[in-house]
Motif scaffolding. Structure first.
Motif, PDB file in Angstrom:
ATOM      1  N   UNK A 210       0.830  -1.213   0.000  1.00  0.00           N
ATOM      2  CA  UNK A 210       0.000   0.000   0.000  1.00  0.00           C
ATOM      3  C   UNK A 210       0.863   1.261   0.000  1.00  0.00           C
ATOM      4  N   UNK A 211       1.922   1.257   0.805  1.00  0.00           N
ATOM      5  CA  UNK A 211       2.813   2.423   0.842  1.00  0.00           C
ATOM      6  C   UNK A 211       3.482   2.610  -0.517  1.00  0.00           C
ATOM      7  N   UNK A 212       3.928   1.518  -1.117  1.00  0.00           N
ATOM      8  CA  UNK A 212       4.606   1.593  -2.425  1.00  0.00           C
ATOM      9  C   UNK A 212       3.654   2.145  -3.495  1.00  0.00           C
ATOM     10  N   UNK A 213       2.408   1.665  -3.492  1.00  0.00           N
ATOM     11  CA  UNK A 213       1.433   2.131  -4.492  1.00  0.00           C
ATOM     12  C   UNK A 213       1.122   3.617  -4.300  1.00  0.00           C
ATOM     13  N   UNK A 214       1.080   4.060  -3.029  1.00  0.00           N
ATOM     14  CA  UNK A 214       0.820   5.480  -2.759  1.00  0.00           C
ATOM     15  C   UNK A 214       1.956   6.338  -3.297  1.00  0.00           C
ATOM     16  N   UNK A 215       3.188   5.899  -3.071  1.00  0.00           N
ATOM     17  CA  UNK A 215       4.343   6.668  -3.549  1.00  0.00           C
ATOM     18  C   UNK A 215       4.376   6.694  -5.075  1.00  0.00           C
ATOM     19  N   UNK A 216       3.936   5.597  -5.685  1.00  0.00           N
ATOM     20  CA  UNK A 216       3.857   5.546  -7.154  1.00  0.00           C
ATOM     21  C   UNK A 216       2.853   6.585  -7.664  1.00  0.00           C
ATOM     22  N   UNK A 217       1.685   6.631  -7.020  1.00  0.00           N
ATOM     23  CA  UNK A 217       0.646   7.598  -7.425  1.00  0.00           C
ATOM     24  C   UNK A 217       1.133   9.026  -7.226  1.00  0.00           C
ATOM     25  N   UNK A 218       1.847   9.260  -6.115  1.00  0.00           N
ATOM     26  CA  UNK A 218       2.321  10.625  -5.839  1.00  0.00           C
ATOM     27  C   UNK A 218       3.372  11.045  -6.850  1.00  0.00           C
ATOM     28  N   UNK A 219       4.126  10.073  -7.388  1.00  0.00           N
ATOM     29  CA  UNK A 219       5.110  10.390  -8.429  1.00  0.00           C
ATOM     30  C   UNK A 219       4.405  10.936  -9.666  1.00  0.00           C
ATOM     31  N   UNK A 220       3.247  10.324 -10.000  1.00  0.00           N
ATOM     32  CA  UNK A 220       2.469  10.830 -11.135  1.00  0.00           C
ATOM     33  C   UNK A 220       2.025  12.271 -10.874  1.00  0.00           C
ATOM     34  N   UNK A 221       1.577  12.507  -9.645  1.00  0.00           N
ATOM     35  CA  UNK A 221       1.064  13.832  -9.304  1.00  0.00           C
ATOM     36  C   UNK A 221       2.155  14.889  -9.401  1.00  0.00           C
ATOM     37  N   UNK A 222       3.363  14.531  -9.007  1.00  0.00           N
ATOM     38  CA  UNK A 222       4.444  15.517  -8.917  1.00  0.00           C
ATOM     39  C   UNK A 222       5.161  15.731 -10.248  1.00  0.00           C
ATOM     40  N   UNK A 223       5.310  14.656 -11.035  1.00  0.00           N
ATOM     41  CA  UNK A 223       6.265  14.784 -12.138  1.00  0.00           C
ATOM     42  C   UNK A 223       5.708  14.531 -13.541  1.00  0.00           C
ATOM     43  N   UNK A 224       4.469  14.163 -13.670  1.00  0.00           N
ATOM     44  CA  UNK A 224       3.971  13.853 -15.014  1.00  0.00           C
ATOM     45  C   UNK A 224       2.652  14.563 -15.310  1.00  0.00           C
ATOM     46  N   UNK A 225       2.467  14.869 -16.592  1.00  0.00           N
ATOM     47  CA  UNK A 225       1.170  15.392 -17.016  1.00  0.00           C
ATOM     48  C   UNK A 225       0.198  14.218 -17.014  1.00  0.00           C
ATOM     49  N   UNK A 226      -1.041  14.497 -16.585  1.00  0.00           N
ATOM     50  CA  UNK A 226      -2.017  13.407 -16.485  1.00  0.00           C
ATOM     51  C   UNK A 226      -2.598  13.109 -17.865  1.00  0.00           C
ATOM     52  N   UNK A 227      -2.104  12.053 -18.470  1.00  0.00           N
ATOM     53  CA  UNK A 227      -2.643  11.595 -19.755  1.00  0.00           C
ATOM     54  C   UNK A 227      -3.708  10.530 -19.467  1.00  0.00           C
ATOM     55  N   UNK A 228      -4.378  10.090 -20.522  1.00  0.00           N
ATOM     56  CA  UNK A 228      -5.394   9.047 -20.352  1.00  0.00           C
ATOM     57  C   UNK A 228      -4.806   7.779 -19.754  1.00  0.00           C
ATOM     58  N   UNK A 229      -3.600   7.414 -20.219  1.00  0.00           N
ATOM     59  CA  UNK A 229      -2.965   6.176 -19.731  1.00  0.00           C
ATOM     60  C   UNK A 229      -2.598   6.296 -18.249  1.00  0.00           C
TER      61      UNK A 229
END
Lengths: 175, 94
Positions: free
Chosen positions: B18-37
């Motif tokens: 659960x902690x790993x998945x949360x950090x993965x999601x936060x990486x998207x929030x911080x460093x990537x534009x939200x695309x459909x994928x």
């Protein structure tokens, strides 16, 4: 207990549906919203809540093993995690105010505050329920074979965590 | 039936996932534009995290199928709705 949990989940589902409908009609406002929020606060609060769920699961496991002392310790750690969550939320609220973000800023922030405050209330109530379970554990009102009250409180706490699993990406990541 | 030690190990492993998945999601929030994928991946993460909590932390893996099924449906339907909304808003905005 399950009727209460389903009722709470339904209440949050209505919030989510309202949020998504508002997003369809205001895509630009909702796309810009998450970028103005303090993502770190959201991430830390997610980690805290997931950890609190682990703590309360350990408390139930300890009780099932007949270890009341360990159960009490894990329950108190759960309450502490709930308090940390509330502290971070209050700090985040102040951070938002400093950035001129209020409930009236736009529709995204109105829904962000409604959802956030509603969840905050659930964490506060849940913390009180866990404290009540801790008191009952201390008074030896639960045993290895009879601890239904503790399991109900644990399920309620997990429900609060489950709802946050949706709220975090919805508000802080996807907008 | 799992013994106490196996149960604790399962709880710890679920917590770490659960902690790993949360950090993965936060990486998207911080460093990537939200695309459909990315949105699809984030929604899948919600369902995956929920299944970890429901089955392992709540201990509903062997519970009444109706109770477990209803909670599972919720955490499949809501992420699906979120994903569909993200795709729709991206579609109408080009």
């Amino acid at each position: 207990m399950w009727i209460l949990i389903y009722a709470e989940l339904t209440e949050f589902a209505l919030f989510f549906i309202v949020f998504l409908i508002a997003k369809v009609f205001n895509p630009e406002v909702f796309a810009a919203g998450p970028q103005q929020l303090n993502t770190s606060a959201g991430v830390v609060n997610t980690l805290v809540l997931l950890t609190s769920s682990f703590f309360i699961a350990r408390a139930v496991a300890a009780m099932k093993h007949g270890n009341t002392k360990k159960c009490l310790r894990w329950l108190l750690l759960t309450v502490a995690a709930g308090a940390v969550y509330c502290g971070i939320k209050l700090w985040e609220h102040q951070w938002n105010l400093d950035a001129d973000i209020t409930i009236n800023t736009n529709l995204f922030f109105s829904l962000y505050y409604y959802l956030g405050f509603n969840h905050f209330l659930h964490v506060a109530i849940g913390s009180c329920a866990v404290l009540w379970a801790a008191l009952n554990t201390h008074l030896n009102n639960y045993s290895k074979d009879d601890h239904e009250g503790l399991e109900s409180v644990a399920c309620y706490w997990h429900m609060i965590d489950l709802v946050w699993v949706i709220i975090f990406p919805l508000l802080y990541v996807l907008g | 039936m799992m013994n106490y030690r196996q149960n604790l190990l399962q709880l710890r492993n679920s917590w770490l996932v659960l902690l790993a998945l949360t950090l993965l999601t936060s990486t998207f929030a911080e460093s990537m534009a939200i695309t459909g994928a990315i949105a699809l991946l984030v929604c899948a993460t919600i369902s995956l995290k929920a299944s970890q909590i429901i089955d392992n932390l709540m201990g509903l893996r062997h519970a009444n199928p109706l109770i477990r099924g209803l909670v599972y449906c919720y955490f499949l339907l809501i992420p699906l709705m979120i994903g569909a909304t993200v795709f729709y808003t991206k579609l109408i905005n080009g």
